[in-house]
Scaffold this motif. Structure first.
Motif, PDB file in Angstrom:
ATOM      1  N   PHE A 208       0.692  -0.999  -0.030  1.00 37.81           N
ATOM      2  CA  PHE A 208      -0.337  -0.063   0.017  1.00 37.81           C
ATOM      3  C   PHE A 208       1.051   1.255   0.051  1.00 37.81           C
ATOM      4  CE2 PHE A 208      -3.596   2.313   0.467  1.00 37.81           C
ATOM      5  CZ  PHE A 208      -3.446   3.322   1.390  1.00 37.81           C
ATOM      6  N   GLY A 209       2.250   1.137   0.499  1.00 41.58           N
ATOM      7  CA  GLY A 209       2.520   2.480   0.830  1.00 41.58           C
ATOM      8  C   GLY A 209       3.506   2.881  -0.528  1.00 41.58           C
ATOM      9  N   GLU A 210       3.458   2.349  -1.784  1.00 40.43           N
ATOM     10  CA  GLU A 210       4.126   2.074  -2.911  1.00 40.43           C
ATOM     11  C   GLU A 210       2.622   2.680  -3.649  1.00 40.43           C
ATOM     12  OE1 GLU A 210       5.486  -1.018  -4.853  1.00 40.43           O
ATOM     13  OE2 GLU A 210       6.511  -1.631  -3.148  1.00 40.43           O
TER      14      GLU A 210
ATOM     15  N   ARG B  29       2.649   8.858  -1.490  1.00 37.97           N
ATOM     16  CA  ARG B  29       2.827   7.776  -1.494  1.00 37.97           C
ATOM     17  C   ARG B  29       3.138   7.182   0.039  1.00 37.97           C
ATOM     18  NH1 ARG B  29       6.240   7.631  -5.989  1.00 37.97           N
ATOM     19  NH2 ARG B  29       5.682   5.931  -7.432  1.00 37.97           N
ATOM     20  N   ASN B  30       4.211   8.486   0.274  1.00 41.22           N
ATOM     21  CA  ASN B  30       4.281   8.409   2.160  1.00 41.22           C
ATOM     22  C   ASN B  30       3.506  10.237   3.002  1.00 41.22           C
ATOM     23  OD1 ASN B  30       5.565   5.888   2.577  1.00 41.22           O
ATOM     24  ND2 ASN B  30       7.071   6.722   1.026  1.00 41.22           N
ATOM     25  N   SER B  31       2.857   9.696   1.902  1.00 40.85           N
ATOM     26  CA  SER B  31       2.108  11.485   2.941  1.00 40.85           C
ATOM     27  C   SER B  31       2.966  13.127   2.687  1.00 40.85           C
ATOM     28  CB  SER B  31       1.461  11.374   3.992  1.00 40.85           C
ATOM     29  OG  SER B  31       0.577  10.127   4.132  1.00 40.85           O
ATOM     30  N   GLU B  32       3.747  13.018   2.193  1.00 43.95           N
ATOM     31  CA  GLU B  32       4.453  14.198   1.556  1.00 43.95           C
ATOM     32  C   GLU B  32       3.273  15.333   1.253  1.00 43.95           C
ATOM     33  OE1 GLU B  32       6.906  11.215  -0.036  1.00 43.95           O
ATOM     34  OE2 GLU B  32       4.593  11.273   0.130  1.00 43.95           O
ATOM     35  N   ARG B  33       2.788  15.403   0.610  1.00 47.08           N
ATOM     36  CA  ARG B  33       2.078  16.043  -0.340  1.00 47.08           C
ATOM     37  C   ARG B  33       0.205  15.644  -0.674  1.00 47.08           C
ATOM     38  NH1 ARG B  33       3.754  16.922  -5.952  1.00 47.08           N
ATOM     39  NH2 ARG B  33       4.781  15.250  -5.784  1.00 47.08           N
ATOM     40  N   THR B  34      -0.375  16.778  -0.255  1.00 47.63           N
ATOM     41  CA  THR B  34      -2.016  16.988  -1.106  1.00 47.63           C
ATOM     42  C   THR B  34      -2.017  17.523  -1.938  1.00 47.63           C
ATOM     43  OG1 THR B  34      -2.175  18.007   1.029  1.00 47.63           O
ATOM     44  CG2 THR B  34      -2.546  15.494   1.521  1.00 47.63           C
ATOM     45  N   ARG B  35      -3.051  17.279  -2.671  1.00 50.39           N
ATOM     46  CA  ARG B  35      -3.960  18.425  -3.309  1.00 50.39           C
ATOM     47  C   ARG B  35      -4.955  18.102  -3.357  1.00 50.39           C
ATOM     48  NH1 ARG B  35      -1.508  15.659  -8.828  1.00 50.39           N
ATOM     49  NH2 ARG B  35       0.009  16.668  -7.412  1.00 50.39           N
TER      50      ARG B  35
ATOM     51  N   TYR C 230     -15.796   7.356  -4.992  1.00 45.14           N
ATOM     52  CA  TYR C 230     -14.425   7.013  -4.697  1.00 45.14           C
ATOM     53  C   TYR C 230     -13.231   6.797  -4.248  1.00 45.14           C
ATOM     54  CZ  TYR C 230     -18.618   5.643  -7.888  1.00 45.14           C
ATOM     55  OH  TYR C 230     -20.031   5.406  -8.474  1.00 45.14           O
ATOM     56  N   CYS C 231     -12.526   6.043  -3.699  1.00 42.17           N
ATOM     57  CA  CYS C 231     -11.109   5.873  -3.763  1.00 42.17           C
ATOM     58  C   CYS C 231     -10.419   5.211  -4.973  1.00 42.17           C
ATOM     59  CB  CYS C 231     -11.385   5.526  -2.416  1.00 42.17           C
ATOM     60  SG  CYS C 231     -11.441   3.867  -2.561  1.00 42.17           S
ATOM     61  N   ALA C 232      -9.176   5.986  -5.279  1.00 43.70           N
ATOM     62  CA  ALA C 232      -8.402   5.959  -6.138  1.00 43.70           C
ATOM     63  C   ALA C 232      -6.919   5.091  -5.643  1.00 43.70           C
ATOM     64  CB  ALA C 232      -9.403   5.863  -7.278  1.00 43.70           C
ATOM     65  N   ALA C 233      -6.115   4.106  -6.870  1.00 44.26           N
ATOM     66  CA  ALA C 233      -5.098   4.352  -6.182  1.00 44.26           C
ATOM     67  C   ALA C 233      -4.302   3.849  -7.397  1.00 44.26           C
ATOM     68  CB  ALA C 233      -4.987   2.913  -5.572  1.00 44.26           C
ATOM     69  N   ASP C 234      -3.152   4.971  -7.899  1.00 42.77           N
ATOM     70  CA  ASP C 234      -1.874   4.179  -8.307  1.00 42.77           C
ATOM     71  C   ASP C 234      -0.709   4.393  -8.125  1.00 42.77           C
ATOM     72  OD1 ASP C 234      -0.426   5.898 -11.284  1.00 42.77           O
ATOM     73  OD2 ASP C 234      -2.765   5.355 -11.831  1.00 42.77           O
ATOM     74  N   PRO C 235       0.375   4.014  -8.996  1.00 46.90           N
ATOM     75  CA  PRO C 235       1.285   3.442  -8.589  1.00 46.90           C
ATOM     76  C   PRO C 235       2.396   4.859  -9.387  1.00 46.90           C
ATOM     77  CG  PRO C 235       1.261   1.780 -10.336  1.00 46.90           C
ATOM     78  CD  PRO C 235      -0.345   2.698  -9.585  1.00 46.90           C
ATOM     79  N   SER C 236       2.054   4.977 -10.227  1.00 45.13           N
ATOM     80  CA  SER C 236       2.631   6.055 -10.660  1.00 45.13           C
ATOM     81  C   SER C 236       2.556   7.550 -10.469  1.00 45.13           C
ATOM     82  CB  SER C 236       2.905   6.070 -12.388  1.00 45.13           C
ATOM     83  OG  SER C 236       3.688   4.464 -11.998  1.00 45.13           O
ATOM     84  N   ASP C 237       0.978   7.361 -10.450  1.00 42.40           N
ATOM     85  CA  ASP C 237       0.396   9.047 -11.141  1.00 42.40           C
ATOM     86  C   ASP C 237       0.216   9.364 -10.185  1.00 42.40           C
ATOM     87  OD1 ASP C 237       0.141   8.232 -14.703  1.00 42.40           O
ATOM     88  OD2 ASP C 237       1.710   9.221 -13.635  1.00 42.40           O
ATOM     89  N   ILE C 238       0.501  10.471  -9.510  1.00 36.91           N
ATOM     90  CA  ILE C 238      -0.894  11.126  -8.163  1.00 36.91           C
ATOM     91  C   ILE C 238      -1.988  11.596  -9.327  1.00 36.91           C
ATOM     92  CG2 ILE C 238      -0.707  13.549  -6.035  1.00 36.91           C
ATOM     93  CD1 ILE C 238       1.883  13.669  -6.818  1.00 36.91           C
ATOM     94  N   PRO C 239      -3.409  11.172  -8.103  1.00 39.20           N
ATOM     95  CA  PRO C 239      -4.554  11.057  -8.607  1.00 39.20           C
ATOM     96  C   PRO C 239      -4.947  12.711  -9.119  1.00 39.20           C
ATOM     97  CG  PRO C 239      -5.140   9.481  -6.974  1.00 39.20           C
ATOM     98  CD  PRO C 239      -3.021  10.392  -7.456  1.00 39.20           C
TER      99      PRO C 239
ATOM    100  N   LYS D 204      -3.436   9.590   4.806  1.00 40.16           N
ATOM    101  CA  LYS D 204      -2.952   7.676   4.692  1.00 40.16           C
ATOM    102  C   LYS D 204      -2.240   7.509   5.439  1.00 40.16           C
ATOM    103  CE  LYS D 204      -1.203   6.365   0.370  1.00 40.16           C
ATOM    104  NZ  LYS D 204      -0.352   5.348   0.700  1.00 40.16           N
ATOM    105  N   ASP D 205      -2.197   6.065   5.905  1.00 38.92           N
ATOM    106  CA  ASP D 205      -2.013   5.719   7.305  1.00 38.92           C
ATOM    107  C   ASP D 205      -1.189   4.138   6.436  1.00 38.92           C
ATOM    108  OD1 ASP D 205      -1.567   3.755   9.179  1.00 38.92           O
ATOM    109  OD2 ASP D 205      -2.917   4.445  10.688  1.00 38.92           O
ATOM    110  N   ASN D 206      -0.176   4.221   6.508  1.00 39.44           N
ATOM    111  CA  ASN D 206       0.119   2.707   5.377  1.00 39.44           C
ATOM    112  C   ASN D 206       0.491   1.308   6.127  1.00 39.44           C
ATOM    113  OD1 ASN D 206       0.935   4.312   3.322  1.00 39.44           O
ATOM    114  ND2 ASN D 206       2.577   4.885   3.767  1.00 39.44           N
ATOM    115  N   ALA D 207       0.373   1.934   7.680  1.00 43.72           N
ATOM    116  CA  ALA D 207       0.324   0.737   8.289  1.00 43.72           C
ATOM    117  C   ALA D 207      -0.938   0.392   8.595  1.00 43.72           C
ATOM    118  CB  ALA D 207       0.773   0.939   9.979  1.00 43.72           C
ATOM    119  N   LYS D 208      -1.545   0.546   8.451  1.00 44.71           N
ATOM    120  CA  LYS D 208      -3.164   0.075   8.163  1.00 44.71           C
ATOM    121  C   LYS D 208      -4.097  -0.557   6.889  1.00 44.71           C
ATOM    122  CE  LYS D 208      -4.323   2.221  12.719  1.00 44.71           C
ATOM    123  NZ  LYS D 208      -5.829   2.957  13.715  1.00 44.71           N
ATOM    124  N   LYS D 209      -3.296   0.388   5.817  1.00 43.48           N
ATOM    125  CA  LYS D 209      -3.437   0.404   4.458  1.00 43.48           C
ATOM    126  C   LYS D 209      -4.566   0.665   4.317  1.00 43.48           C
ATOM    127  CE  LYS D 209      -1.911  -4.753   4.466  1.00 43.48           C
ATOM    128  NZ  LYS D 209      -2.164  -5.848   4.332  1.00 43.48           N
TER     129      LYS D 209
END
Length: 127
Positions: free
Chosen positions: A28-30, A57-63, A99-108, A76-81
């Motif tokens: 999840f952290g990725e 990924r690690n909550s460095e930025r939000t938009r 809807y929640c959404a996930a992407d490994p490369s692009d920030i939504p 985001k809580d990576n430990a709890k996914k």
């Protein structure tokens, strides 16, 4: 990645709700995470999903979308996914399926289409 959103419901204008999204992946952290919403359409019209918020990924930025800036907070809580959307000062125009959404490369964002989507949770704000 499977995503399970929850926390929607009926609330009066000015009220608050907290949406949650649980991910099934061990990595999840990725993933960058985001929330989108879609207002109920009438008849056969197509209604696009609108970007609401995103977190890296690690909550460095939000938009945030301009329409929710200052009222909604994504976390985001990576430990709890888990990813959350705290929604305060809700307005009737916030009524939508979220809807929640996930992407490994692009920030939504408003111009992205994340790779993975949850099933949606309905938020209804009464006036």
């Amino acid at each position: 990645v499977q995503l399970q959103a929850s926390g929607g419901g009926l609330v009066q204008a000015g009220g608050s709700l907290r949406l949650s999204c649980l991910a099934s992946t061990h990595t999840f952290g990725e993933y960058h995470m985001g929330w989108f919403r879609q207002t109920p359409g009438t008849g056969r019209e197509f209604v696009a999903r609108e970007f609401v918020a995103a977190i890296t990924r690690n909550s460095e930025r939000t938009r945030y979308a301009d329409s929710v800036e200052g009222r909604f907070i994504i976390s985001k809580d990576n430990a709890k996914k888990m990813v959350y959307l705290q929604m305060d000062s809700l307005k009737p125009e916030d009524t939508a399926v979220y809807y929640c959404a996930a992407d490994p490369s692009d920030i939504p964002s408003s111009s992205s289409v994340p790779d993975y989507w949850g099933q949606g949770t309905l938020v209804t704000v009464s006036s």
